[in-house]
Motif scaffolding. Structure first.
Motif, mmCIF file in Angstrom:
data_model
loop_
_atom_site.group_PDB
_atom_site.id
_atom_site.type_symbol
_atom_site.label_atom_id
_atom_site.label_comp_id
_atom_site.label_asym_id
_atom_site.label_seq_id
_atom_site.Cartn_x
_atom_site.Cartn_y
_atom_site.Cartn_z
ATOM 1 N N MET A 112 0.844 -1.185 0.000
ATOM 2 C CA MET A 112 0.000 0.000 0.000
ATOM 3 C C MET A 112 0.881 1.237 0.000
ATOM 4 N N LYS A 113 0.449 2.215 -0.775
ATOM 5 C CA LYS A 113 1.140 3.501 -0.779
ATOM 6 C C LYS A 113 0.208 4.580 -0.250
ATOM 7 N N VAL A 114 0.795 5.513 0.488
ATOM 8 C CA VAL A 114 0.076 6.675 0.990
ATOM 9 C C VAL A 114 0.885 7.900 0.601
ATOM 10 N N TRP A 115 0.259 8.791 -0.140
ATOM 11 C CA TRP A 115 0.870 10.081 -0.447
ATOM 12 C C TRP A 115 0.187 11.110 0.433
ATOM 13 N N ILE A 116 0.970 11.984 1.014
ATOM 14 C CA ILE A 116 0.420 13.031 1.869
ATOM 15 C C ILE A 116 0.867 14.373 1.296
ATOM 16 N N LEU A 117 -0.105 15.194 0.946
ATOM 17 C CA LEU A 117 0.144 16.487 0.306
ATOM 18 C C LEU A 117 -0.422 17.590 1.182
ATOM 19 N N ARG A 118 0.434 18.517 1.546
ATOM 20 C CA ARG A 118 -0.062 19.714 2.226
ATOM 21 C C ARG A 118 -0.587 20.667 1.158
ATOM 22 N N HIS A 119 -1.656 21.352 1.446
ATOM 23 C CA HIS A 119 -2.238 22.302 0.496
ATOM 24 C C HIS A 119 -1.194 23.329 0.045
ATOM 25 N N GLY A 120 -1.456 23.962 -1.082
ATOM 26 C CA GLY A 120 -0.585 25.027 -1.571
ATOM 27 C C GLY A 120 -0.729 26.297 -0.747
ATOM 28 N N GLU A 121 0.131 27.261 -1.039
ATOM 29 C CA GLU A 121 0.096 28.540 -0.320
ATOM 30 C C GLU A 121 -1.307 29.147 -0.410
ATOM 31 N N ALA A 122 -1.790 29.620 0.747
ATOM 32 C CA ALA A 122 -3.137 30.191 0.815
ATOM 33 C C ALA A 122 -3.088 31.651 1.232
ATOM 34 N N GLN A 123 -4.180 32.338 0.978
ATOM 35 C CA GLN A 123 -4.323 33.722 1.428
ATOM 36 C C GLN A 123 -4.103 33.766 2.939
ATOM 37 N N PRO A 124 -3.464 34.835 3.431
ATOM 38 C CA PRO A 124 -3.192 34.900 4.865
ATOM 39 C C PRO A 124 -4.437 35.099 5.727
ATOM 40 N N HIS A 125 -5.498 35.692 5.152
ATOM 41 C CA HIS A 125 -6.683 35.996 5.955
ATOM 42 C C HIS A 125 -7.952 35.700 5.173
ATOM 43 N N ALA A 126 -8.965 35.325 5.921
ATOM 44 C CA ALA A 126 -10.324 35.177 5.404
ATOM 45 C C ALA A 126 -11.248 35.309 6.607
ATOM 46 N N ARG A 127 -12.523 35.316 6.360
ATOM 47 C CA ARG A 127 -13.479 35.440 7.454
ATOM 48 C C ARG A 127 -13.263 34.331 8.488
ATOM 49 N N ARG A 128 -13.017 33.122 7.990
ATOM 50 C CA ARG A 128 -12.684 31.979 8.850
ATOM 51 C C ARG A 128 -11.499 31.247 8.220
ATOM 52 N N ASP A 129 -10.701 30.598 9.046
ATOM 53 C CA ASP A 129 -9.535 29.873 8.539
ATOM 54 C C ASP A 129 -9.934 28.864 7.467
ATOM 55 N N ALA A 130 -11.031 28.189 7.659
ATOM 56 C CA ALA A 130 -11.479 27.156 6.713
ATOM 57 C C ALA A 130 -11.827 27.726 5.345
ATOM 58 N N GLU A 131 -11.989 29.046 5.245
ATOM 59 C CA GLU A 131 -12.387 29.684 3.984
ATOM 60 C C GLU A 131 -11.219 30.269 3.195
ATOM 61 N N ARG A 132 -10.010 30.152 3.714
ATOM 62 C CA ARG A 132 -8.857 30.704 2.989
ATOM 63 C C ARG A 132 -8.670 29.975 1.664
ATOM 64 N N GLU A 133 -8.412 30.749 0.604
ATOM 65 C CA GLU A 133 -8.249 30.197 -0.740
ATOM 66 C C GLU A 133 -6.779 30.179 -1.144
ATOM 67 N N LEU A 134 -6.471 29.359 -2.142
ATOM 68 C CA LEU A 134 -5.106 29.304 -2.664
ATOM 69 C C LEU A 134 -4.755 30.607 -3.367
#
Length: 149
Positions: free
Chosen positions: A1-23
């Protein structure tokens, strides 16, 4: 079995909520460089955090690879998630790509490699790690590669 783990790309520093930050534009470019390392790999599914930046990252990878299956959004891939809980959910995933966040990804990699959380793997934005093992158990996987764009 293989598992690849990818951290998201660079995101905007601020948004209304952390979960809403866009790339950012740079974050999208980073993700495409990492996605190129997955071309030709035996990927069965892509599991992704519900956060916007992770969803955008996973969608970019899916399109770059021509991966036809839908993304699978799971609530246990957020920055505050517990790596031990995640390991128990990976058993039936096959060859899987996880798209998530720090500090979770660094701790999960440490758990899979060393059996504990004391040596978190450094993961920059869009870093990609490839692990292999018979089962996704704590301390049972081997690091095959680490890419940091």
């Amino acid at each position: 079995m293989k598992v690849w783990i990818l951290r998201h790309g660079e995101a905007q520093p601020h948004a209304r909520r952390d979960a809403e930050r866009e790339l950012t534009t740079h974050g999208r470019e980073q993700v495409l460089h990492s996605a190129a390392r997955l071309i030709g790999q035996p990927l069965d599914c892509i599991l992704v955090s519900p956060y916007v930046r992770a969803q955008q990252t996973a969608e970019l990878v899916r399109k770059a690879l021509g991966f036809t299956s839908e993304l699978i959004t799971v609530p246990w891939l957020t920055p505050e998630s517990e790596p031990r809980d995640a390991v128990s959910k990976l058993a039936d995933s096959g060859n899987v790509l996880l798209v998530s966040h720090q500090p979770f990804v660094g701790e999960l990699i440490s758990l899979l490699l060393h059996g504990h959380l004391r040596q978190p793997q450094p993961m920059q934005t869009a870093s990609l790690v490839e692990l292999e093992g018979e089962w996704p158990l704590a301390g049972s996987m081997t690091l095959l590669s680490a890419y940091h764009p």
